[in-house]
Design a protein around this motif. Structure first.
Motif, PDB file in Angstrom:
ATOM      1  N   ALA A 120       9.249   8.143   4.641  1.00 58.24           N
ATOM      2  CA  ALA A 120      10.345   7.664   3.797  1.00 58.24           C
ATOM      3  C   ALA A 120       9.855   7.289   2.410  1.00 58.24           C
ATOM      4  O   ALA A 120      10.558   7.495   1.408  1.00 58.24           O
ATOM      5  CB  ALA A 120      11.025   6.469   4.462  1.00 58.24           C
ATOM      6  N   ILE A 121       8.646   6.762   2.320  1.00 54.65           N
ATOM      7  CA  ILE A 121       8.077   6.398   1.010  1.00 54.65           C
ATOM      8  C   ILE A 121       7.909   7.643   0.150  1.00 54.65           C
ATOM      9  O   ILE A 121       8.187   7.634  -1.059  1.00 54.65           O
ATOM     10  CB  ILE A 121       6.728   5.669   1.190  1.00 54.65           C
ATOM     11  N   LEU A 122       7.482   8.731   0.780  1.00 54.56           N
ATOM     12  CA  LEU A 122       7.312   9.986   0.039  1.00 54.56           C
ATOM     13  C   LEU A 122       8.641  10.541  -0.460  1.00 54.56           C
ATOM     14  O   LEU A 122       8.670  11.346  -1.399  1.00 54.56           O
ATOM     15  CB  LEU A 122       6.617  11.017   0.931  1.00 54.56           C
ATOM     16  N   LEU A 123       9.746  10.076   0.134  1.00 56.56           N
ATOM     17  CA  LEU A 123      11.078  10.495  -0.306  1.00 56.56           C
ATOM     18  C   LEU A 123      11.680   9.523  -1.316  1.00 56.56           C
ATOM     19  O   LEU A 123      12.830   9.693  -1.737  1.00 56.56           O
ATOM     20  CB  LEU A 123      12.000  10.620   0.910  1.00 56.56           C
ATOM     21  N   GLY A 124      10.916   8.476  -1.668  1.00 55.69           N
ATOM     22  CA  GLY A 124      11.377   7.538  -2.694  1.00 55.69           C
ATOM     23  C   GLY A 124      11.939   6.240  -2.163  1.00 55.69           C
ATOM     24  O   GLY A 124      12.484   5.441  -2.940  1.00 55.69           O
ATOM     25  N   GLU A 125      11.827   5.995  -0.856  1.00 62.35           N
ATOM     26  CA  GLU A 125      12.368   4.757  -0.307  1.00 62.35           C
ATOM     27  C   GLU A 125      11.374   3.604  -0.452  1.00 62.35           C
ATOM     28  O   GLU A 125      10.179   3.797  -0.719  1.00 62.35           O
ATOM     29  CB  GLU A 125      12.736   4.958   1.175  1.00 62.35           C
ATOM     30  N   LYS A 126      11.894   2.377  -0.249  1.00 63.73           N
ATOM     31  CA  LYS A 126      11.071   1.176  -0.369  1.00 63.73           C
ATOM     32  C   LYS A 126      10.077   1.111   0.790  1.00 63.73           C
ATOM     33  O   LYS A 126      10.450   1.335   1.953  1.00 63.73           O
ATOM     34  CB  LYS A 126      11.958  -0.075  -0.363  1.00 63.73           C
ATOM     35  N   PRO A 127       8.801   0.786   0.506  1.00 60.90           N
ATOM     36  CA  PRO A 127       7.802   0.685   1.581  1.00 60.90           C
ATOM     37  C   PRO A 127       8.114  -0.477   2.528  1.00 60.90           C
ATOM     38  O   PRO A 127       8.628  -1.522   2.111  1.00 60.90           O
ATOM     39  CB  PRO A 127       6.491   0.426   0.837  1.00 60.90           C
ATOM     40  N   GLN A 128       7.793  -0.280   3.798  1.00 63.20           N
ATOM     41  CA  GLN A 128       7.926  -1.322   4.806  1.00 63.20           C
ATOM     42  C   GLN A 128       6.591  -1.439   5.552  1.00 63.20           C
ATOM     43  O   GLN A 128       6.049  -0.436   6.017  1.00 63.20           O
ATOM     44  CB  GLN A 128       9.056  -1.012   5.791  1.00 63.20           C
ATOM     45  N   VAL A 129       6.087  -2.667   5.638  1.00 66.08           N
ATOM     46  CA  VAL A 129       4.789  -2.887   6.273  1.00 66.08           C
ATOM     47  C   VAL A 129       4.891  -3.980   7.325  1.00 66.08           C
ATOM     48  O   VAL A 129       5.826  -4.788   7.327  1.00 66.08           O
ATOM     49  CB  VAL A 129       3.712  -3.279   5.231  1.00 66.08           C
ATOM     50  N   ARG A 130       3.917  -3.980   8.237  1.00 59.34           N
ATOM     51  CA  ARG A 130       3.781  -5.087   9.184  1.00 59.34           C
ATOM     52  C   ARG A 130       2.320  -5.513   9.185  1.00 59.34           C
ATOM     53  O   ARG A 130       1.407  -4.685   9.119  1.00 59.34           O
ATOM     54  CB  ARG A 130       4.232  -4.688  10.585  1.00 59.34           C
ATOM     55  N   GLU A 131       2.109  -6.805   9.255  1.00 62.34           N
ATOM     56  CA  GLU A 131       0.748  -7.347   9.212  1.00 62.34           C
ATOM     57  C   GLU A 131       0.084  -7.186  10.574  1.00 62.34           C
ATOM     58  O   GLU A 131       0.660  -7.525  11.599  1.00 62.34           O
ATOM     59  CB  GLU A 131       0.796  -8.815   8.796  1.00 62.34           C
TER      60      GLU A 131
ATOM     61  N   THR B 158       1.922  13.613  -3.717  1.00 60.13           N
ATOM     62  CA  THR B 158       2.515  12.314  -4.069  1.00 60.13           C
ATOM     63  C   THR B 158       4.032  12.298  -3.901  1.00 60.13           C
ATOM     64  O   THR B 158       4.657  11.231  -4.032  1.00 60.13           O
ATOM     65  CB  THR B 158       2.159  11.933  -5.515  1.00 60.13           C
ATOM     66  N   GLY B 159       4.639  13.446  -3.635  1.00 59.51           N
ATOM     67  CA  GLY B 159       6.072  13.500  -3.354  1.00 59.51           C
ATOM     68  C   GLY B 159       6.926  12.832  -4.413  1.00 59.51           C
ATOM     69  O   GLY B 159       6.740  13.058  -5.616  1.00 59.51           O
ATOM     70  N   LYS B 160       7.846  11.964  -3.935  1.00 60.19           N
ATOM     71  CA  LYS B 160       8.747  11.232  -4.828  1.00 60.19           C
ATOM     72  C   LYS B 160       8.495   9.726  -4.762  1.00 60.19           C
ATOM     73  O   LYS B 160       9.421   8.922  -4.882  1.00 60.19           O
ATOM     74  CB  LYS B 160      10.197  11.531  -4.459  1.00 60.19           C
ATOM     75  N   ILE B 161       7.257   9.337  -4.573  1.00 63.76           N
ATOM     76  CA  ILE B 161       6.921   7.915  -4.428  1.00 63.76           C
ATOM     77  C   ILE B 161       7.365   7.125  -5.659  1.00 63.76           C
ATOM     78  O   ILE B 161       7.018   7.465  -6.802  1.00 63.76           O
ATOM     79  CB  ILE B 161       5.403   7.727  -4.224  1.00 63.76           C
ATOM     80  N   GLU B 162       8.160   6.101  -5.430  1.00 59.85           N
ATOM     81  CA  GLU B 162       8.556   5.204  -6.517  1.00 59.85           C
ATOM     82  C   GLU B 162       7.376   4.298  -6.881  1.00 59.85           C
ATOM     83  O   GLU B 162       6.629   3.872  -5.993  1.00 59.85           O
ATOM     84  CB  GLU B 162       9.746   4.353  -6.094  1.00 59.85           C
ATOM     85  N   PRO B 163       7.194   3.991  -8.173  1.00 65.28           N
ATOM     86  CA  PRO B 163       6.067   3.127  -8.560  1.00 65.28           C
ATOM     87  C   PRO B 163       6.112   1.775  -7.833  1.00 65.28           C
ATOM     88  O   PRO B 163       7.146   1.098  -7.840  1.00 65.28           O
ATOM     89  CB  PRO B 163       6.275   2.948 -10.072  1.00 65.28           C
ATOM     90  N   VAL B 164       5.014   1.420  -7.195  1.00 66.88           N
ATOM     91  CA  VAL B 164       4.951   0.165  -6.453  1.00 66.88           C
ATOM     92  C   VAL B 164       3.488  -0.237  -6.264  1.00 66.88           C
ATOM     93  O   VAL B 164       2.608   0.616  -6.116  1.00 66.88           O
ATOM     94  CB  VAL B 164       5.649   0.299  -5.077  1.00 66.88           C
ATOM     95  N   VAL B 165       3.246  -1.546  -6.272  1.00 59.14           N
ATOM     96  CA  VAL B 165       1.927  -2.083  -5.928  1.00 59.14           C
ATOM     97  C   VAL B 165       1.962  -2.368  -4.428  1.00 59.14           C
ATOM     98  O   VAL B 165       2.594  -3.318  -3.978  1.00 59.14           O
ATOM     99  CB  VAL B 165       1.596  -3.360  -6.725  1.00 59.14           C
TER     100      VAL B 165
END
Length: 474
Positions: A42-53, A368-375
């Protein structure tokens, strides 16, 4: 007390704290937490990243100083070797656990190629495809930390031999294990006690060249193990960190105790990772992004890596809002050092830092697909240690209990001396009282004797004729 303590905390084989400085008696642990990416596609399609610790994955850290050399200018040089050993009983998971995270080599190289000609980008895209490289990777904890073989590393080292600082395996902490933190030269405090523990040089340098201002390049403070004694709440805790490639400064927060030992707690100021617009002295660390993260690309093979507090604590809120699954809070994500203020020796510490990667779509590089800029956070880690056991008891006895006993003993001895001075005076007063009682009792006794004698003579004298003897008087 101050003179004796000054003698005992110097870096000198004859001081009480020398062995503590040489072989730090505190058991250190490295606890690592990973941000497992849940939605890489989904990140490669431009969506917001989701993570789990995930974690902690805990390692016992062993340190010892070697090549200790005392110099003529009141300094000592040394190498501190480090090694890490996995602790399954303290960990929540195994080194064989798989983690999905950004491929630093691919996404970092893509960012470095952003302004290069399109032809070079297309060649890189082809090379990535040929080698099977993707924007996200699924590797074990052990591989991510301590290194893994990557064909891209071999390719780069073959055609661009000076581009990467490593030749074999690539891992986030690969250079830390079974290595040293560089050659430190610090002042011993033998000749000039005011400079004790301060760094004179690191790897022969009095300043680094990573940053864009003299102030940011300065090597200030100590090597991060001990500080000058006799601290006050106005004291700051400054040290040079080779891992962060910079000096850091902590500030006093509050007084407390650790296992009966008085301590000062030092914490990171809100400006530690602030950008240049919020805190102008940090301008030298730029180019900057949002406040609260520090760009360390210049000291990490030009990859767009950023250092911060875990979960972007104390940073611009937009950073944590851009990634689902982050929950910054001071209880879990702030750092502190508890120092015994009289000796400058740490009793308890917890240093927490986060490593993040700036990612975005780069035109011409298909991976890099469509990754939106994000740290995007990669991991955060905690280095912690607390004095315990026999070293703690020895420290308490020699540097806390005995000085306190000596401190109060002077008042006891003063009181005893005053009492001894009073004894002759009390004895003289007592003697005078005895003399007074003797003379008083002597005078009283003579009067009684005269009365008894007069009475006896009256009994022996014949009563006048016609008088009646009153026997009742007998």
């Amino acid at each position: 007390m101050s003179l004796g303590l000054s003698w005992n905390v110097r870096i000198d084989p004859s001081s009480l704290s020398f062995n503590m400085w040489k072989e730090i008696p505190v058991p250190f642990f490295l606890s690592v937490y990973f941000f497992d990416v849940i939605n890489p596609s989904a990140i490669l399609l431009g969506e917001k990243p989701q993570v789990r610790e995930r974690g902690p994955y805990v390692y016992r850290e062993f340190r010892h100083k070697d090549n200790i050399t005392f110099n003529d200018n009141d300094t000592v040089s040394f190498l501190e070797h480090r090694s890490f050993q996995f602790q399954p009983d303290r960990s929540r998971g195994l080194e064989s656990d798989y983690i999905v995270m950004p491929n630093i080599l691919v996404l970092g190289a893509a960012m470095m190629m952003e302004n290069k000609p399109m032809s070079m980008k297309l060649v890189m895209t082809l090379a990535f495809s040929t080698l099977g490289e993707r924007a996200f990777m699924n590797r074990t904890v052990g591989e991510i930390l301590w290194g893994y073989e990557d064909p891209l590393v071999h390719l780069v080292n073959k055609y661009f031999p000076d581009m990467l600082p490593f030749k074999g395996k690539f891992g986030l902490f690969a250079e830390l294990n079974n290595s040293d933190s560089g050659l430190f030269t610090v002042f011993t405090g033998v000749k000039d006690f005011n400079r004790i523990h301060l760094v004179d040089k690191w790897n022969g340098l009095s300043k680094v060249t990573y940053w864009h201002s003299d102030q940011c390049n300065m090597i200030n403070g100590t090597s991060g193990q001990m500080w000058a004694p006799f601290m006050t709440p106005e004291t700051s805790l400054e040290f040079y960190s080779p891992e962060a490639c910079r000096s850091m400064n902590l500030i006093y927060k509050e007084a407390g105790t650790f296992e009966g030992i008085p301590t000062y707690r030092f914490v990171a100021p809100s400006t530690l990772f602030a950008n240049g617009s919020v805190y102008p002295p940090n301008e030298g660390f730029c180019p900057c992004r949002e406040s609260g993260i520090q760009n360390i690309s210049t000291c990490r093979f030009n990859a767009p890596l950023f250092l911060s507090h875990p979960h972007f604590y104390n940073a611009d809120p937009t950073l944590a809002e851009a990634v689902l699954g982050l929950h910054p809070n001071p209880e879990e994500h702030s750092l502190f050092l508890d120092i015994h203020p009289v000796t400058g020796i740490p009793m308890n510490c917890s240093v927490k830092l986060q490593l993040s990667l700036y990612i975005k779509a780069v035109k011409g590089i298909g991976q890099t697909g469509k990754i939106e800029p994000v740290v995007l956070p990669l991991m955060w880690f905690e280095e912690s240690g607390a004095m315990e056991g026999q070293p703690l008891q020895t420290f308490y006895t020699q540097l806390v209990l005995v000085p306190n006993v000596l401190h109060y003993a002077q008042y006891v001895l003063l009181g005893l001396g005053c009492f001894l001075l009073l004894i002759p005076i009390l004895h003289q007063i007592r003697s005078q009282e005895k003399c007074y009682l003797f003379w008083s009792s002597s005078k009283k006794g003579s009067k009684d004797k005269e009365a008894i004698q007069a009475y006896s003579e009256s009994l022996m004298t014949s009563a006048p004729k016609g008088s009646v003897l009153q026997e009742a008087r007998l």
